[in-house]
Design a protein around this motif. Structure first.
Motif, PDB file in Angstrom:
ATOM      1  N   GLU A 131       0.838  -1.201   0.000  1.00 41.55           N
ATOM      2  CA  GLU A 131       0.000   0.000   0.000  1.00 41.55           C
ATOM      3  C   GLU A 131       0.874   1.253   0.000  1.00 41.55           C
ATOM      4  O   GLU A 131       1.821   1.371   0.782  1.00 41.55           O
ATOM      5  CB  GLU A 131      -0.914  -0.002   1.226  1.00 41.55           C
ATOM      6  N   THR A 161      -1.508   7.633  -4.040  1.00 42.55           N
ATOM      7  CA  THR A 161      -2.102   6.609  -3.185  1.00 42.55           C
ATOM      8  C   THR A 161      -2.604   5.466  -4.055  1.00 42.55           C
ATOM      9  O   THR A 161      -3.302   5.692  -5.049  1.00 42.55           O
ATOM     10  CB  THR A 161      -3.281   7.170  -2.371  1.00 42.55           C
ATOM     11  N   ARG A 181      13.517   6.576   0.050  1.00 42.58           N
ATOM     12  CA  ARG A 181      12.481   6.941   1.024  1.00 42.58           C
ATOM     13  C   ARG A 181      11.635   8.092   0.500  1.00 42.58           C
ATOM     14  O   ARG A 181      12.166   9.009  -0.150  1.00 42.58           O
ATOM     15  CB  ARG A 181      13.115   7.342   2.356  1.00 42.58           C
ATOM     16  N   ARG A 189       3.353   7.203   3.447  1.00 42.85           N
ATOM     17  CA  ARG A 189       3.730   5.924   4.046  1.00 42.85           C
ATOM     18  C   ARG A 189       3.685   4.802   3.016  1.00 42.85           C
ATOM     19  O   ARG A 189       2.919   4.841   2.058  1.00 42.85           O
ATOM     20  CB  ARG A 189       2.797   5.566   5.204  1.00 42.85           C
ATOM     21  N   VAL A 190       4.512   3.785   3.265  1.00 47.71           N
ATOM     22  CA  VAL A 190       4.497   2.553   2.485  1.00 47.71           C
ATOM     23  C   VAL A 190       4.231   1.417   3.466  1.00 47.71           C
ATOM     24  O   VAL A 190       4.910   1.303   4.492  1.00 47.71           O
ATOM     25  CB  VAL A 190       5.838   2.309   1.765  1.00 47.71           C
ATOM     26  N   LEU A 191       3.243   0.578   3.156  1.00 47.49           N
ATOM     27  CA  LEU A 191       2.906  -0.535   4.032  1.00 47.49           C
ATOM     28  C   LEU A 191       2.990  -1.849   3.277  1.00 47.49           C
ATOM     29  O   LEU A 191       2.537  -1.948   2.128  1.00 47.49           O
ATOM     30  CB  LEU A 191       1.499  -0.381   4.613  1.00 47.49           C
ATOM     31  N   ARG A 223       2.082  -3.626   7.523  1.00 44.32           N
ATOM     32  CA  ARG A 223       3.223  -3.187   8.339  1.00 44.32           C
ATOM     33  C   ARG A 223       3.897  -1.989   7.683  1.00 44.32           C
ATOM     34  O   ARG A 223       4.185  -2.007   6.495  1.00 44.32           O
ATOM     35  CB  ARG A 223       4.220  -4.336   8.466  1.00 44.32           C
ATOM     36  N   ASP A 224       4.150  -0.957   8.458  1.00 43.83           N
ATOM     37  CA  ASP A 224       4.783   0.251   7.940  1.00 43.83           C
ATOM     38  C   ASP A 224       6.256  -0.016   7.652  1.00 43.83           C
ATOM     39  O   ASP A 224       7.034  -0.319   8.553  1.00 43.83           O
ATOM     40  CB  ASP A 224       4.641   1.385   8.962  1.00 43.83           C
ATOM     41  N   ILE A 225       6.634   0.082   6.374  1.00 46.83           N
ATOM     42  CA  ILE A 225       8.034  -0.154   5.983  1.00 46.83           C
ATOM     43  C   ILE A 225       8.642   1.107   5.370  1.00 46.83           C
ATOM     44  O   ILE A 225       9.669   1.036   4.683  1.00 46.83           O
ATOM     45  CB  ILE A 225       8.141  -1.332   4.991  1.00 46.83           C
ATOM     46  N   THR A 226       8.035   2.254   5.626  1.00 50.84           N
ATOM     47  CA  THR A 226       8.462   3.507   5.000  1.00 50.84           C
ATOM     48  C   THR A 226       9.946   3.779   5.196  1.00 50.84           C
ATOM     49  O   THR A 226      10.632   4.238   4.270  1.00 50.84           O
ATOM     50  CB  THR A 226       7.649   4.686   5.570  1.00 50.84           C
ATOM     51  N   LYS A 227      10.466   3.505   6.383  1.00 54.98           N
ATOM     52  CA  LYS A 227      11.858   3.826   6.690  1.00 54.98           C
ATOM     53  C   LYS A 227      12.777   2.615   6.649  1.00 54.98           C
ATOM     54  O   LYS A 227      13.957   2.723   6.996  1.00 54.98           O
ATOM     55  CB  LYS A 227      11.934   4.501   8.060  1.00 54.98           C
TER      56      LYS A 227
END
Length: 267
Positions: free
Chosen positions: A6, A24, A55, A60-62, A66-70
């Motif tokens: 996402e 999005t 980055r 945000r990237v999920l 699960r948030d994997i943005t960073k």
């Protein structure tokens, strides 16, 4: 159903240039998602953000919620998101099999001392990894070339070898950056078959591509970017009939003809 991948209002700036502007989208498990747009639309930048190679400036990237943005690219890969690159990145002096084994390097558990001492555990792990790599080569049709030096392969075979290296660790998501670039009609048809087989095994695929026949034949949904913005999204039939999509492509170095190609491919 939780999206497997996402992108939530993601923006990426390079100084004063906005490459991705509040995009999005959500990719469902088992989907083959196409990402298209005119040159400079931000497609590869979006793929870089999805894979952790870049980055976002915001958003945000999920992955599976699960948030994997960073998260770093290697961590994202270990979670189950693997990718290929627009320019083939193989080890030309290594064999086809050796290149695929590189994709398993992070999965080894025996450790450096076991490798140096050639323990029984290390040898068993090595045999297992070779078996797994050969299975990946079978899936893309390159098992017979396992001992061939990678640099001697035809260009189309080098492209699918990179895919084999990406899938050998059994990813949940495979990101492909222009896998059909430079392929002839026969090689593109083979690529379509490879992508379909990988997807049928449960791997979600996102593909950035200019080759409209590949996009139209293999994708279940398509996201269209233009000037970094999310322009449209839908099935191939919905996208090819979208007036905004056609307008974005018209007059851009012969891409009007590509829209006709796109329609013909879907017919």
């Amino acid at each position: 159903m939780t999206p497997v991948l996402e992108i939530a209002t993601v923006t990426r700036r390079f100084g004063g240039l906005v490459a991705i502007d509040e995009v999005t989208t959500a990719i469902a498990p088992g989907e083959i998602r196409g990402i298209i747009g005119p040159n400079g639309a931000g497609k590869t930048t979006l793929l870089n953000i999805m894979s952790g190679h870049m980055r976002p400036s915001s958003g945000r990237v999920l992955f599976a919620g699960r948030d994997i943005t960073k998260a770093r690219a290697d961590k994202v890969a270990a979670m189950g998101v693997r990718r290929t690159f627009q320019n083939v990145r193989l080890f030309g002096e290594m064999t086809v099999l050796g290149n695929v084994l590189v994709g398993l390097h992070a999965n080894g558990r025996a450790g450096i001392f076991a490798a140096l001492l050639r323990t029984g555990r290390q040898r068993r792990e090595e045999h297992s990894m070779i078996d797994t790599a050969m299975q990946a080569l079978e899936r893309v049709g390159l098992a017979a070339q396992a001992n061939t030096i990678a640099s001697s392969l035809a260009y189309g075979h080098r492209k699918v070898l990179e895919i084999a290296r990406a899938i050998v660790a059994a990813p949940k998501v495979l990101l492909l950056d222009e896998p059909a670039a430079g392929l002839n009609a026969s090689e593109a048809a083979n690529l379509i078959g490879v992508i379909r087989r990988i997807n049928a095994e449960g791997v979600t695929v996102a593909i950035v591509e200019h080759h409209m026949e590949v996009i139209m034949k293999v994708c279940s949904r398509i996201t269209v970017l233009n000037y970094g913005k999310h322009l449209a999204e839908g099935t191939p039939a919905e996208v090819q009939g979208n007036a905004q999509v056609i307008e974005a492509y018209l007059g851009r170095g012969g891409v009007a003809e590509r829209i006709m190609e796109l329609k013909a491919a879907h017919a």
